[in-house]
Design a protein around this motif. Structure first.
Motif, mmCIF file in Angstrom:
data_model
loop_
_atom_site.group_PDB
_atom_site.id
_atom_site.type_symbol
_atom_site.label_atom_id
_atom_site.label_comp_id
_atom_site.label_asym_id
_atom_site.label_seq_id
_atom_site.Cartn_x
_atom_site.Cartn_y
_atom_site.Cartn_z
ATOM 1 N N UNK A 205 0.816 -1.210 0.000
ATOM 2 C CA UNK A 205 0.000 0.000 0.000
ATOM 3 C C UNK A 205 0.855 1.269 0.000
ATOM 4 N N UNK A 206 0.342 2.288 -0.670
ATOM 5 C CA UNK A 206 0.839 3.636 -0.537
ATOM 6 C C UNK A 206 2.322 3.783 -0.790
ATOM 7 N N UNK A 207 3.000 4.392 0.182
ATOM 8 C CA UNK A 207 4.412 4.735 0.035
ATOM 9 C C UNK A 207 5.349 3.706 0.656
ATOM 10 N N UNK A 208 4.792 2.598 1.132
ATOM 11 C CA UNK A 208 5.637 1.480 1.557
ATOM 12 C C UNK A 208 6.040 0.698 0.316
ATOM 13 N N UNK A 209 7.354 0.546 0.110
ATOM 14 C CA UNK A 209 7.845 -0.038 -1.133
ATOM 15 C C UNK A 209 8.921 -1.073 -0.846
ATOM 16 N N UNK A 210 9.215 -1.861 -1.857
ATOM 17 C CA UNK A 210 10.298 -2.831 -1.782
ATOM 18 C C UNK A 210 11.638 -2.106 -1.687
ATOM 19 N N UNK A 211 12.512 -2.601 -0.811
ATOM 20 C CA UNK A 211 13.850 -2.014 -0.732
ATOM 21 C C UNK A 211 14.637 -2.268 -2.017
ATOM 22 N N UNK A 212 14.462 -3.441 -2.589
ATOM 23 C CA UNK A 212 15.276 -3.809 -3.750
ATOM 24 C C UNK A 212 14.816 -3.145 -5.042
ATOM 25 N N UNK A 213 13.512 -2.793 -5.121
ATOM 26 C CA UNK A 213 12.986 -2.192 -6.350
ATOM 27 C C UNK A 213 11.887 -1.205 -5.977
#
Length: 384
Positions: free
Chosen positions: A72-80
């Motif tokens: 959700x939202x601005x939580x993203x994968x560290x790798x991509x």
């Protein structure tokens, strides 16, 4: 598409922190030395859904944190970090125990070893109940909003004397087959949410994503006059569920809610979600799509992914628990018998802690934040 500004009031900050495989975005209020209180959103929501409670809860002496959960939202994968979640991506990170693992890791990353409580709304209620079940030492109280806790999935019992059918049973598939026999034919929204088409349907609806979300938030709120929830006793009564739960078989979700979109006057009267606040949701989901949230539903319907949670079958939530929802929220009753199962699975849920709020629908913390605060303050301050 640029990320929109939340225009947060003084005292609420937007931050990010690296945990596990994620860069987790969260909203925060209160002093870091105060007891931690976690707020977990549902679908289609964001940390922003708690904007009206962060400051009042911090004023009670809590360090209040509301994360954008996985997908959700601005939580993203560290790798991509720029990756937009796709239907064909690995589904396993969205299984319930991994979602709970994210929150446990967040607690420690924030410098805490425990919380005063965890509050979950909608699908966030399932994560909150799981945390209280598996880590009661860290989550000594739990508040479940809108979605009753029904316990871990079952394990086969006494198959020595009662051999199971050779064909695997899919309860959701069986439900859909029954709904398709209705006149007119229907389908369950969780089955629809699990299809490859759902994300594109909702990300690119004919009416535009902003108008789609306006209709979706409206029809599930107390503003929609046809919301009149009541306990259901069996499958035939599912026909009385509104079209956002039991959908017309041939329609997408945007098509199902479009006929019930609010008028210009009704939009103006929905002071709990003015257009500039709805724009936060439409901009964020326009940027990310809905697939991250839809993957929660897909994993919950996948026996391979939900099966590991059955190790906790028969275990109860032994911490004090509260259920809090709007009186006009069908989420309380959409699954027949769910509230009874919740009371059995949460033996420390007192009668006074089963609360249905007047004038609120599914989005109680946004529709009636003052009333929600009254009950949260009572429950959180009580010594059990």
């Amino acid at each position: 598409m640029n990320t929109p500004s939340y225009n947060l009031p003084e005292g609420i900050t937007s931050k990010s922190i690296l945990i596990r495989d994620l860069n987790v975005h969260y909203l925060e209020s209160g002093h870091l030395s105060h007891p931690l209180l976690l707020l977990l959103h549902g679908f289609p929501e964001l940390s922003y859904s708690w904007r009206k409670l962060l400051l009042p809860l911090a004023a009670l002496g809590y360090h209040v944190v509301a994360p954008d959960q996985r997908g959700y939202g601005r939580t993203v994968s560290q790798s991509d970090p720029s990756h937009r979640i796709q239907f064909d991506d690995d589904l396993s990170p969205f299984r319930i125990l991994n979602l709970a693992h994210d929150i446990v890791a967040l607690v420690f990353a924030l410098g805490h070893t425990s919380t005063v409580a965890v509050v979950g709304h909608d699908f966030g209620s399932m994560v909150a109940s799981t945390l209280a079940l598996v880590r009661p030492d860290m989550f000594p109280k739990v508040v479940l909003m809108s979605s009753p806790y029904r316990g871990p999935p079952p394990l086969p019992f006494d198959i020595v004397n009662n051999p199971p059918d050779s064909q695997k049973h899919d309860p959701l598939l069986a439900l859909d087959r029954a709904l398709m026999s209705f006149n007119p034919p229907r389908k369950h929204y969780t089955r629809y949410f699990s299809t490859p088409e759902a994300n594109d349907d909702m990300s690119n609806p004919p009416q535009g994503i902003h108008n789609f979300l306006r209709a979706y938030f409206h029809i599930k709120s107390a503003d929609w006059a046809d919301n009149a929830p009541r306990p259901l006793t069996g499958l035939p009564e599912l026909a009385s569920l509104p079209p956002y739960y039991v959908m017309p078989a041939e329609k997408t979700m945007p098509e199902a809610v479009a006929p019930f979109a609010p008028s210009t006057t009704e939009i103006g009267e929905a002071t709990w979600l003015p257009d500039d606040e709805l724009e936060i949701y439409s901009s964020e989901f326009g940027r990310t799509g809905f697939q991250g949230g839809l993957n929660w539903y897909r994993s919950a319907a996948d026996p391979r992914l939900i099966g590991e949670f059955s190790i906790f079958h028969g275990r109860k939530v032994e911490v004090p628990a509260m259920f809090l929802a709007g009186k006009k929220d069908w989420g309380t009753y959409q699954f027949p018998g769910a509230t009874t199962r919740m009371r059995e699975a949460c033996p420390r849920m007192e009668d006074e802690d089963f609360v249905l709020l007047d004038g609120a629908g599914h989005w109680a913390q946004q529709e009636r934040p003052e009333e929600v605060m009254v009950h949260l303050e009572r429950f959180l301050s009580r010594s059990d």
